[in-house]
Scaffold this active site. Structure first.
Site, PDB file in Angstrom:
ATOM      1  N   ARG A 134       2.915  10.038 -10.131  1.00 25.72           N
ATOM      2  CA  ARG A 134       2.244  10.281 -11.138  1.00 25.72           C
ATOM      3  C   ARG A 134       1.187  11.403 -11.231  1.00 25.72           C
ATOM      4  O   ARG A 134       1.436  12.166 -12.452  1.00 25.72           O
ATOM      5  CB  ARG A 134       1.301   9.007 -11.750  1.00 25.72           C
ATOM      6  CG  ARG A 134       2.171   7.689 -12.067  1.00 25.72           C
ATOM      7  CD  ARG A 134       1.567   6.546 -12.327  1.00 25.72           C
ATOM      8  NE  ARG A 134       2.580   5.441 -12.408  1.00 25.72           N
ATOM      9  CZ  ARG A 134       2.454   4.041 -12.048  1.00 25.72           C
ATOM     10  NH1 ARG A 134       1.327   3.977 -11.606  1.00 25.72           N
ATOM     11  NH2 ARG A 134       3.249   3.442 -12.095  1.00 25.72           N
TER      12      ARG A 134
ATOM     13  N   PRO B  93       4.733  -9.692   0.335  1.00 24.15           N
ATOM     14  CA  PRO B  93       3.959 -10.713   1.395  1.00 24.15           C
ATOM     15  C   PRO B  93       3.203 -11.805   0.963  1.00 24.15           C
ATOM     16  O   PRO B  93       3.304 -12.908   1.340  1.00 24.15           O
ATOM     17  CB  PRO B  93       2.866  -9.366   2.170  1.00 24.15           C
ATOM     18  CG  PRO B  93       3.011  -8.468   1.079  1.00 24.15           C
ATOM     19  CD  PRO B  93       4.213  -8.258   0.346  1.00 24.15           C
ATOM     20  N   CYS B  94       2.785 -11.532  -0.187  1.00 28.07           N
ATOM     21  CA  CYS B  94       1.827 -12.532  -0.881  1.00 28.07           C
ATOM     22  C   CYS B  94       2.701 -13.845  -1.073  1.00 28.07           C
ATOM     23  O   CYS B  94       2.473 -14.977  -1.432  1.00 28.07           O
ATOM     24  CB  CYS B  94       0.895 -12.301  -1.971  1.00 28.07           C
ATOM     25  SG  CYS B  94       0.353 -10.593  -1.607  1.00 28.07           S
TER      26      CYS B  94
ATOM     27  N   VAL C 148       8.678   5.404  12.679  1.00 27.97           N
ATOM     28  CA  VAL C 148       7.972   6.681  12.930  1.00 27.97           C
ATOM     29  C   VAL C 148       7.299   6.536  14.660  1.00 27.97           C
ATOM     30  O   VAL C 148       6.751   5.322  14.906  1.00 27.97           O
ATOM     31  CB  VAL C 148       7.011   7.078  12.134  1.00 27.97           C
ATOM     32  CG1 VAL C 148       6.182   8.288  12.564  1.00 27.97           C
ATOM     33  CG2 VAL C 148       7.474   7.259  10.652  1.00 27.97           C
TER      34      VAL C 148
ATOM     35  N   ASP D 106      -3.694  -2.487   5.000  1.00 31.72           N
ATOM     36  CA  ASP D 106      -4.227  -3.142   6.003  1.00 31.72           C
ATOM     37  C   ASP D 106      -4.337  -2.423   7.136  1.00 31.72           C
ATOM     38  O   ASP D 106      -5.323  -2.573   8.118  1.00 31.72           O
ATOM     39  CB  ASP D 106      -3.217  -4.169   6.518  1.00 31.72           C
ATOM     40  CG  ASP D 106      -3.411  -5.475   5.531  1.00 31.72           C
ATOM     41  OD1 ASP D 106      -4.106  -5.238   4.609  1.00 31.72           O
ATOM     42  OD2 ASP D 106      -2.785  -6.475   5.855  1.00 31.72           O
TER      43      ASP D 106
ATOM     44  N   ALA E  27       0.748  -1.307   0.003  1.00 32.64           N
ATOM     45  CA  ALA E  27       0.048   0.007   0.177  1.00 32.64           C
ATOM     46  C   ALA E  27       0.910   1.297  -0.090  1.00 32.64           C
ATOM     47  O   ALA E  27       0.728   2.110  -0.884  1.00 32.64           O
ATOM     48  CB  ALA E  27      -0.861  -0.026   1.453  1.00 32.64           C
TER      49      ALA E  27
ATOM     50  N   ALA F 176      -3.486  -7.360  -0.191  1.00 38.75           N
ATOM     51  CA  ALA F 176      -2.675  -6.535  -0.950  1.00 38.75           C
ATOM     52  C   ALA F 176      -3.277  -5.877  -2.244  1.00 38.75           C
ATOM     53  O   ALA F 176      -3.229  -4.577  -2.693  1.00 38.75           O
ATOM     54  CB  ALA F 176      -1.479  -7.213  -1.321  1.00 38.75           C
TER      55      ALA F 176
HETATM   56  C1  LIG Z   1       1.661 -14.961   4.215  1.00 36.10           C
HETATM   57  C2  LIG Z   1       0.658 -14.052   3.425  1.00 36.10           C
HETATM   58  C3  LIG Z   1      -0.002 -14.198   2.233  1.00 36.10           C
HETATM   59  C4  LIG Z   1      -0.713 -13.340   1.628  1.00 36.10           C
HETATM   60  N1  LIG Z   1      -1.153 -13.515   0.364  1.00 36.10           N
HETATM   61  C5  LIG Z   1      -1.920 -12.733  -0.548  1.00 36.10           C
HETATM   62  C6  LIG Z   1      -2.438 -12.687  -1.686  1.00 36.10           C
HETATM   63  O1  LIG Z   1      -2.168 -13.791  -2.440  1.00 36.10           O
HETATM   64  N2  LIG Z   1      -3.223 -11.663  -2.276  1.00 36.10           N
HETATM   65  C7  LIG Z   1      -3.458 -10.513  -1.492  1.00 36.10           C
HETATM   66  O2  LIG Z   1      -3.799  -9.662  -2.085  1.00 36.10           O
HETATM   67  N3  LIG Z   1      -2.903 -10.418  -0.219  1.00 36.10           N
HETATM   68  C8  LIG Z   1      -2.232 -11.417   0.319  1.00 36.10           C
HETATM   69  N4  LIG Z   1      -1.763 -11.015   1.830  1.00 36.10           N
HETATM   70  C9  LIG Z   1      -2.473  -9.847   2.428  1.00 36.10           C
HETATM   71  C10 LIG Z   1      -1.252  -9.045   2.143  1.00 36.10           C
HETATM   72  O3  LIG Z   1       0.013  -9.290   2.375  1.00 36.10           O
HETATM   73  C11 LIG Z   1      -1.500  -7.540   2.776  1.00 36.10           C
HETATM   74  O4  LIG Z   1      -2.935  -7.163   2.608  1.00 36.10           O
HETATM   75  C12 LIG Z   1      -0.239  -6.493   2.373  1.00 36.10           C
HETATM   76  O5  LIG Z   1       0.691  -6.792   3.028  1.00 36.10           O
HETATM   77  C13 LIG Z   1      -0.987  -5.119   3.117  1.00 36.10           C
HETATM   78  O6  LIG Z   1      -0.075  -4.143   2.557  1.00 36.10           O
HETATM   79  P1  LIG Z   1       0.221  -2.768   3.442  1.00 36.10           P
HETATM   80  O7  LIG Z   1       1.209  -2.158   2.605  1.00 36.10           O
HETATM   81  O8  LIG Z   1      -1.122  -2.444   4.041  1.00 36.10           O
HETATM   82  O9  LIG Z   1       0.991  -3.513   5.083  1.00 36.10           O
HETATM   83  P2  LIG Z   1       2.290  -4.017   5.387  1.00 36.10           P
HETATM   84  O10 LIG Z   1       2.503  -5.271   4.224  1.00 36.10           O
HETATM   85  O11 LIG Z   1       1.729  -4.851   6.585  1.00 36.10           O
HETATM   86  O12 LIG Z   1       3.392  -3.181   5.524  1.00 36.10           O
HETATM   87  C14 LIG Z   1       3.251  -2.228   6.570  1.00 36.10           C
HETATM   88  C15 LIG Z   1       4.515  -1.308   6.357  1.00 36.10           C
HETATM   89  O13 LIG Z   1       4.218  -0.401   7.344  1.00 36.10           O
HETATM   90  C16 LIG Z   1       5.631  -0.060   8.054  1.00 36.10           C
HETATM   91  N5  LIG Z   1       5.366   0.535   9.260  1.00 36.10           N
HETATM   92  C17 LIG Z   1       4.677   0.305  10.275  1.00 36.10           C
HETATM   93  N6  LIG Z   1       4.757   0.829  11.072  1.00 36.10           N
HETATM   94  C18 LIG Z   1       5.600   1.631  11.064  1.00 36.10           C
HETATM   95  C19 LIG Z   1       6.467   2.816  11.753  1.00 36.10           C
HETATM   96  N7  LIG Z   1       5.867   3.063  13.037  1.00 36.10           N
HETATM   97  N8  LIG Z   1       7.308   3.567  11.351  1.00 36.10           N
HETATM   98  C20 LIG Z   1       7.769   3.184  10.022  1.00 36.10           C
HETATM   99  N9  LIG Z   1       7.380   2.224   9.271  1.00 36.10           N
HETATM  100  C21 LIG Z   1       6.097   1.519   9.726  1.00 36.10           C
HETATM  101  C22 LIG Z   1       6.257  -1.418   7.908  1.00 36.10           C
HETATM  102  O14 LIG Z   1       7.746  -1.292   8.152  1.00 36.10           O
HETATM  103  C23 LIG Z   1       5.968  -1.981   6.724  1.00 36.10           C
HETATM  104  O15 LIG Z   1       6.735  -1.458   5.710  1.00 36.10           O
HETATM  105  C24 LIG Z   1      -0.940 -12.031   2.380  1.00 36.10           C
HETATM  106  C25 LIG Z   1      -0.483 -11.760   3.780  1.00 36.10           C
HETATM  107  C26 LIG Z   1       0.289 -12.891   4.071  1.00 36.10           C
HETATM  108  C27 LIG Z   1       1.214 -12.534   5.363  1.00 36.10           C
END
Ligand SMILES: Cc1cc2nc3c(=O)[nH]c(=O)nc-3n(C[C@H](O)[C@H](O)[C@H](O)COP(=O)(O)OP(=O)(O)OC[C@H]3O[C@@H](n4cnc5c(N)ncnc54)[C@H](O)[C@@H]3O)c2cc1C
Length: 444
Positions: A23, A42-43, A77, A276, A13, A294
């Site tokens: 963009r 992650p996926c 942060v 998320d 995200a 994701a």
């Molecule tokens: C094993 C697994 C398989 C999956 N398979 C799928 C799939 O096939 N298809 C699908 O659509 N989804 C899948 N998902 C779900 C998907 O991975 C999540 O929805 C996605 O990772 C969410 O992305 P995000 O960027 O919101 O958060 P995250 O990936 O959790 O990233 C959060 C980021 O925030 C940063 N962060 C948090 N707090 C701080 C802070 N205080 N200071 C600085 N940085 C911070 C972290 O360092 C990290 O970089 C899967 C998840 C897992 C665990």
């Protein structure tokens, strides 16, 4: 004046929000702050166990940031001052912003199980060092127990078999694996496939505690049974990371996430949220739904990127489209299952069509492709779809998701124009989505 954007989070995200912001606002200064040096896809994490093997081969390349002139800062942060429009980090940096994007993601849900602190008990963290320990433990394991039969748990179990682990068992509380995403008949197909692949399934079973002295030895079930385990993997869900937002005084629900409006703005006009950590709402009821994907997170992120300084796009609530595969069986689901619709007291009509995915069906490589569509009876509105078959499932379920998003009805889908080809698709006569819609429209 140069626009100043700060994104917290380097997962799907945060990364997508920063790229979209570039963009729409080519001259903006864009910084992305994340905790990890390297970010895992992650996926792809389950596939590191058996198919990909190396965590280093499952990374989001930082070039997606550098190519888009996004400054990367690796730091944590610690607080947000929304009045001063600044954030503070663990290295005592204060960074100012005009617009801030929260993409802090989620953490694994840890159930109140006794024995979680034993060695070789793992949740699914998105951290390289932690997962390396899991891989090392798997190398010495003969008996692996996966608690949770959702798609992540099943993918881990199947990959453990690919890694050569002798006994792999899934413990699932509900009557079937994948039941929150698929209807029973599709769950049964997946379960059959996993059994063929030598995964042991214990459904309708509750893991009560994890037993061992220093290291895990067994998982104790509520019915008294004990399952041998050298490694336990818990995949039972996630919780949104909302602490920063909460501390900053933003509107937050600890379970659902950071509150956002239809334009992905939080309760503070200078701060957006996506992925998320952000609350999702059901496209039918508008109430919060636990859809942590994701795919949804990056859609939200593109809306954030567009809307930062000019409101351009609206988020159409979360449909929840997912797919997975085990060997030659792929399944996908979009929107509501028939079961969930009935729980919500929605009167539905469903139709399932099965036909080969090439034509004639004798063409080498042709596979059975099944499509189930669920329509609201009164209106004929498509509210859910499920697909099973070969690799075309991944894109077909996305297509069904688009039909749901665009609020199409059975009679409209029945006359949809499609392209067909013997080597690539089902025959136009039996084309699954159209036939399912046509039959459903005659049943209303
Ligand atoms: C094993 C697994 C398989 C999956 N398979 C799928 C799939 O096939 N298809 C699908 O659509 N989804 C899948 N998902 C779900 C998907 O991975 C999540 O929805 C996605 O990772 C969410 O992305 P995000 O960027 O919101 O958060 P995250 O990936 O959790 O990233 C959060 C980021 O925030 C940063 N962060 C948090 N707090 C701080 C802070 N205080 N200071 C600085 N940085 C911070 C972290 O360092 C990290 O970089 C899967 C998840 C897992 C665990």
């Amino acid at each position: 004046m140069e626009k100043n954007v700060v994104v917290i989070g380097g997962g799907p995200a945060g990364t997508t929000a920063a790229i979209s912001a570039r963009r729409y606002y080519p001259n903006a200064s864009i910084k992305l702050i994340r905790q990890e040096e390297k970010v895992l896809i992650p996926c792809g994490i389950p596939y590191v166990v058996g198919t990909v093997r190396f965590l280093e081969k499952n990374l989001i390349p930082d070039t997606v940031l550098s190519k888009n002139n996004i400054e990367l800062i690796v730091d944590e942060v610690t607080s947000i001052n929304k009045e001063a429009k600044t954030i503070s980090t663990i290295t005592h940096n204060t960074i100012s912003y005009d617009k801030l994007v929260l993409a802090t993601g989620s953490s694994p849900l840890v159930p109140p199980l006794q024995g979680l602190d034993l060695d070789n008990v793992f949740v699914v963290k998105k951290e390289i060092e932690y997962l390396q320990k899991l891989l090392d433990a798997l190398d010495k394991a003969k008996d692996v127990v996966v608690i949770g039969g959702g798609f992540i748990g099943l993918e881990f179990a199947d990959e453990c078999k690919k890694r050569g682990i002798q006994h792999v068992t899934i413990i699932e509380l509900l009557h079937h694996c994948l039941l929150l995403a698929c209807d029973e008949e599709i769950c049964k197909r997946v379960e059959q496939k996993l059994k063929e692949r030598d995964v042991n399934l214990l459904t309708d079973k509750k893991a009560e505690s994890i037993l061992g002295t220093k290291k895990v030895e067994h998982v104790q079930l509520k019915n008294g049974e004990r399952v041998k385990a050298d490694v336990v993997i818990l995949g039972i869900g996630v919780v949104p990371n909302v602490e920063l937002a909460e501390k900053a005084g933003l509107k937050v629900d600890k379970k659902a996430g950071v509150w956002v409006d239809d334009f992905m703005r939080t309760s503070d006009e200078g701060i957006f949220a996506c992925g998320d950590c952000a609350e999702k709402r059901c496209y039918l009821s508008g109430t919060p739904v636990p859809i942590w994907l994701a795919s949804v997170g990056t859609t939200e992120a593109r809306i954030v990127g567009a809307n930062l300084f000019t409101t351009r796009k609206r988020m159409e609530c979360a449909i929840g489209i997912f797919s997975t595969c085990f060997g030659d069986l792929a399944v996908g689901s979009a929107g509501l299952t028939e079961r969930r619709a009935k729980e919500l007291n929605i009167d539905v009509v469903t139709s399932t069509i099965t036909a080969p995915d090439k034509h004639p069906g004798g063409i080498p490589g042709a596979k059975e492709l099944g499509v189930k569509l669920t329509f609201e009876k009164d209106t004929g509105l498509l509210i859910g779809g499920q697909v099973y078959g070969g690799s075309s499932v991944g894109e077909l379920i996305n297509f069904i998701g688009a039909l749901i998003q665009h609020k199409m009805r059975a009679d409209e889908i029945a006359t949809f124009q499609m392209g067909t080809h013997p080597m690539l698709t089902a025959s136009p006569i039996v084309y699954q989505i159209i036939n399912a819609a046509e039959i459903a429209s005659t049943r209303r």
